[in-house]
Design a protein around this motif. Structure first.
Motif, PDB file in Angstrom:
ATOM      1  N   SER B  18      33.244   4.252  16.962  1.00  0.00           N
ATOM      2  CA  SER B  18      34.435   5.089  16.898  1.00  0.00           C
ATOM      3  C   SER B  18      35.644   4.324  16.357  1.00  0.00           C
ATOM      4  N   ASN B  19      35.572   3.024  16.391  1.00  0.00           N
ATOM      5  CA  ASN B  19      36.725   2.199  16.025  1.00  0.00           C
ATOM      6  C   ASN B  19      36.225   0.955  15.256  1.00  0.00           C
ATOM      7  N   PRO B  20      35.986   1.118  13.931  1.00  0.00           N
ATOM      8  CA  PRO B  20      35.342   0.022  13.185  1.00  0.00           C
ATOM      9  C   PRO B  20      36.149  -1.277  13.205  1.00  0.00           C
ATOM     10  N   LEU B  21      35.423  -2.360  13.074  1.00  0.00           N
ATOM     11  CA  LEU B  21      36.052  -3.689  13.088  1.00  0.00           C
ATOM     12  C   LEU B  21      37.032  -3.830  11.917  1.00  0.00           C
ATOM     13  N   PRO B  22      38.285  -4.227  12.196  1.00  0.00           N
ATOM     14  CA  PRO B  22      39.232  -4.408  11.080  1.00  0.00           C
ATOM     15  C   PRO B  22      38.867  -5.660  10.274  1.00  0.00           C
ATOM     16  N   LYS B  23      39.434  -5.767   9.086  1.00  0.00           N
ATOM     17  CA  LYS B  23      39.138  -6.955   8.269  1.00  0.00           C
ATOM     18  C   LYS B  23      39.879  -8.155   8.859  1.00  0.00           C
ATOM     19  N   ILE B  33      35.029 -11.831   9.202  1.00  0.00           N
ATOM     20  CA  ILE B  33      34.338 -11.647  10.472  1.00  0.00           C
ATOM     21  C   ILE B  33      33.530 -10.354  10.388  1.00  0.00           C
ATOM     22  N   TYR B  34      32.318 -10.367  10.930  1.00  0.00           N
ATOM     23  CA  TYR B  34      31.484  -9.164  10.926  1.00  0.00           C
ATOM     24  C   TYR B  34      30.724  -9.058  12.248  1.00  0.00           C
ATOM     25  N   THR B  35      29.976  -7.974  12.419  1.00  0.00           N
ATOM     26  CA  THR B  35      29.231  -7.823  13.681  1.00  0.00           C
ATOM     27  C   THR B  35      27.727  -7.836  13.420  1.00  0.00           C
ATOM     28  N   VAL B  36      27.004  -8.326  14.416  1.00  0.00           N
ATOM     29  CA  VAL B  36      25.545  -8.362  14.368  1.00  0.00           C
ATOM     30  C   VAL B  36      25.061  -7.551  15.579  1.00  0.00           C
ATOM     31  N   PRO B  37      24.245  -6.503  15.357  1.00  0.00           N
ATOM     32  CA  PRO B  37      23.798  -5.729  16.515  1.00  0.00           C
ATOM     33  C   PRO B  37      22.819  -6.507  17.390  1.00  0.00           C
ATOM     34  N   VAL B  38      23.069  -6.496  18.692  1.00  0.00           N
ATOM     35  CA  VAL B  38      22.171  -7.111  19.661  1.00  0.00           C
ATOM     36  C   VAL B  38      21.974  -6.077  20.767  1.00  0.00           C
ATOM     37  N   ASP B  39      20.836  -5.384  20.727  1.00  0.00           N
ATOM     38  CA  ASP B  39      20.586  -4.329  21.696  1.00  0.00           C
ATOM     39  C   ASP B  39      21.707  -3.284  21.623  1.00  0.00           C
ATOM     40  N   SER B  40      22.343  -2.960  22.751  1.00  0.00           N
ATOM     41  CA  SER B  40      23.423  -1.968  22.668  1.00  0.00           C
ATOM     42  C   SER B  40      24.795  -2.634  22.566  1.00  0.00           C
ATOM     43  N   MET B  41      24.783  -3.891  22.121  1.00  0.00           N
ATOM     44  CA  MET B  41      26.065  -4.615  21.961  1.00  0.00           C
ATOM     45  C   MET B  41      26.213  -5.058  20.506  1.00  0.00           C
ATOM     46  N   GLU B  42      27.414  -5.512  20.201  1.00  0.00           N
ATOM     47  CA  GLU B  42      27.646  -6.111  18.887  1.00  0.00           C
ATOM     48  C   GLU B  42      28.181  -7.520  19.124  1.00  0.00           C
ATOM     49  N   ALA B  43      27.550  -8.497  18.471  1.00  0.00           N
ATOM     50  CA  ALA B  43      28.081  -9.863  18.519  1.00  0.00           C
ATOM     51  C   ALA B  43      29.076  -9.981  17.379  1.00  0.00           C
ATOM     52  N   HIS B  77      41.898 -18.107  19.267  1.00  0.00           N
ATOM     53  CA  HIS B  77      42.669 -17.323  20.229  1.00  0.00           C
ATOM     54  C   HIS B  77      43.156 -15.998  19.629  1.00  0.00           C
ATOM     55  N   HIS B  78      43.730 -16.061  18.435  1.00  0.00           N
ATOM     56  CA  HIS B  78      44.266 -14.840  17.818  1.00  0.00           C
ATOM     57  C   HIS B  78      43.162 -13.824  17.538  1.00  0.00           C
ATOM     58  N   THR B  79      42.010 -14.320  17.089  1.00  0.00           N
ATOM     59  CA  THR B  79      40.892 -13.415  16.807  1.00  0.00           C
ATOM     60  C   THR B  79      40.440 -12.732  18.097  1.00  0.00           C
ATOM     61  N   ILE B  80      40.267 -13.540  19.137  1.00  0.00           N
ATOM     62  CA  ILE B  80      39.834 -12.996  20.428  1.00  0.00           C
ATOM     63  C   ILE B  80      40.871 -11.986  20.963  1.00  0.00           C
ATOM     64  N   MET B  81      42.162 -12.324  20.800  1.00  0.00           N
ATOM     65  CA  MET B  81      43.221 -11.411  21.274  1.00  0.00           C
ATOM     66  C   MET B  81      43.177 -10.082  20.516  1.00  0.00           C
ATOM     67  N   ASP B  82      43.003 -10.163  19.186  1.00  0.00           N
ATOM     68  CA  ASP B  82      42.945  -8.929  18.390  1.00  0.00           C
ATOM     69  C   ASP B  82      41.754  -8.080  18.815  1.00  0.00           C
ATOM     70  N   LEU B  83      40.617  -8.727  19.032  1.00  0.00           N
ATOM     71  CA  LEU B  83      39.420  -7.996  19.457  1.00  0.00           C
ATOM     72  C   LEU B  83      39.647  -7.376  20.831  1.00  0.00           C
ATOM     73  N   ASN B  84      40.260  -8.154  21.706  1.00  0.00           N
ATOM     74  CA  ASN B  84      40.485  -7.696  23.073  1.00  0.00           C
ATOM     75  C   ASN B  84      41.445  -6.499  23.123  1.00  0.00           C
ATOM     76  N   ASN B  85      42.370  -6.449  22.159  1.00  0.00           N
ATOM     77  CA  ASN B  85      43.298  -5.315  22.113  1.00  0.00           C
ATOM     78  C   ASN B  85      42.602  -4.025  21.686  1.00  0.00           C
ATOM     79  N   LYS B  86      41.522  -4.172  20.940  1.00  0.00           N
ATOM     80  CA  LYS B  86      40.826  -2.987  20.417  1.00  0.00           C
ATOM     81  C   LYS B  86      39.590  -2.587  21.215  1.00  0.00           C
TER      82      LYS B  86
END
Lengths: 91, 268
Positions: B18-23, B33-43, B77-86
């Motif tokens: 519902s909320n794709p990963l921003p660039k 940065i991109y995502t890799v599907p792992v079961d019902s999660m995304e790494a 830190h900034h990457t993790i913070m951005d991800l955590n906000n979304k």
């Protein structure tokens, strides 16, 4: 709210960041083993780096020739003092 | 040449739908940065060139290039913070790197059920950090004026000869120092208890010395709270109310957040 904004605006102390990213969040381990010193050591090293940059900027702002000649002069006095000491107290 | 995989964290798969990963730029400042599907999660990952980011090269950099370390720590830190906000996020430690995707899958495989539970538990919750600082001199003044024990001792001394009074005054100073430490820990424990009522979980951390904080006041408390989002405003209000009541005694309370759930993502 000013409190909530502190982290969102990333206006947070480096030490807080290091504390969590170096020491916490160890849900799973990686393949590459990189041993990083504890947060206190890393942080103090970074503080040295930051303050040495500040000093560099400060000394550039001052007249560097004055500083170096003063340093030279004090070094010369120390040296001549040491020499006269060794003359008075021979081995 | 195979690419190494730098891992930032895990997010639930349905949230990226519902909320794709921003660039976002990767750790090497070149790739994305991109995502890799792992079961019902995304790494959430990025690729790294093995030649540039070998174990040896990274070890060398973290030991000898403080500027690099600072820059990369901030990137993480900034990457993790951005991800955590979304998204709901399990944040990972700085420099969690795998040799390839297969190695990432192999590592996650035995832990994925626990990770899914952790993600479920992290939903709609936040981590907040409280630090309490104390101006010792201000609190000492307060103690020497208002402590009944000190007051009684002072009155006792008033009756003595000037010579003995001098030595007894020294004793009072020591008494005030003892009272100071007692008072500080008691007040901090009380504050913690009051704020902890809003939390699901809390962890008390060690205090940092002045060299680390670079502040005049002493850090006398450091704790983290894990609480549901709707409790955050209540926590803040309570904190401000407590701070106001203790202002004159030399205490400063600092609350920061929301942090990624670094302290509450353990795979117990």
């Amino acid at each position: 709210m000013p409190i909530k904004e502190s982290v969102e605006n990333k206006d947070i102390a480096l030490i807080d960041i290091l504390d969590v990213i170096l020491e916490k969040g160890i849900a799973i381990k990686g393949d590459l083993i990189i041993s990083i010193a504890g947060v206190d050591l890393v942080y103090l090293d970074l503080r040295v780096l930051i303050s040495s940059v500040e000093k560099l900027v400060e000394s550039r702002e001052n007249d560097s020739s004055v500083i170096s000649s003063q340093q030279f002069d004090s070094q010369r006095r120390e040296l001549s003092h040491a020499t006269s000491e060794s003359e008075r107290w021979p081995d | 040449m195979e690419q190494l995989i730098y891992l930032y964290g895990f997010i639930p798969e349905n949230e990226t739908k519902s909320n794709p990963l921003p660039k976002m730029k990767g750790f090497d400042d070149k790739g994305s940065i991109y995502t890799v599907p792992v079961d019902s999660m995304e790494a959430v990952v990025c690729g790294l060139d093995e030649r540039e980011f070998s174990e040896k090269a990274l070890q060398e950099k973290t030991e000898n290039d403080m500027e690099w370390l600072q820059q990369k720590a901030l990137h993480h830190h900034h990457t993790i913070m951005d991800l955590n906000n979304k998204y709901t996020l399990i944040p990972l430690q700085f420099c969690t790197i795998y040799k390839n995707k297969d190695r990432l899958y192999q590592t996650v495989e035995p832990k994925k059920e626990k990770m899914k539970n952790v993600l479920e538990n992290l939903k709609e919750k936040e981590e907040w950090n409280l630090k309490i600082y104390c101006d010792n001199e201000q609190l000492k003044d307060d103690i020497s004026q208002y402590s009944p024990a000190i007051e009684a001792k002072k009155q006792e001394i008033d009756q003595l000869s000037p010579g003995r009074r001098f030595f007894e005054m020294k004793k009072i100073d020591r008494l005030i120092d003892d009272e100071l430490e007692k008072e500080k820990s008691q007040i901090c424990e009380e504050i913690h208890e009051q704020l902890n009522q809003f939390a699901i979980e809390a962890t008390v951390k060690k205090n940092w010395n002045k060299e680390m904080t670079g502040r005049q006041e002493h850090m006398c408390w450091n704790s983290v709270y894990f609480l549901s989002k709707q409790m955050v405003e209540l926590l803040k209000d309570k904190m401000l109310q407590i701070e106001k009541s203790l202002e004159k005694r030399g205490f400063t309370l600092e609350l920061s957040g929301p942090w990624p759930a670094y302290h509450f993502s353990d795979l117990k």
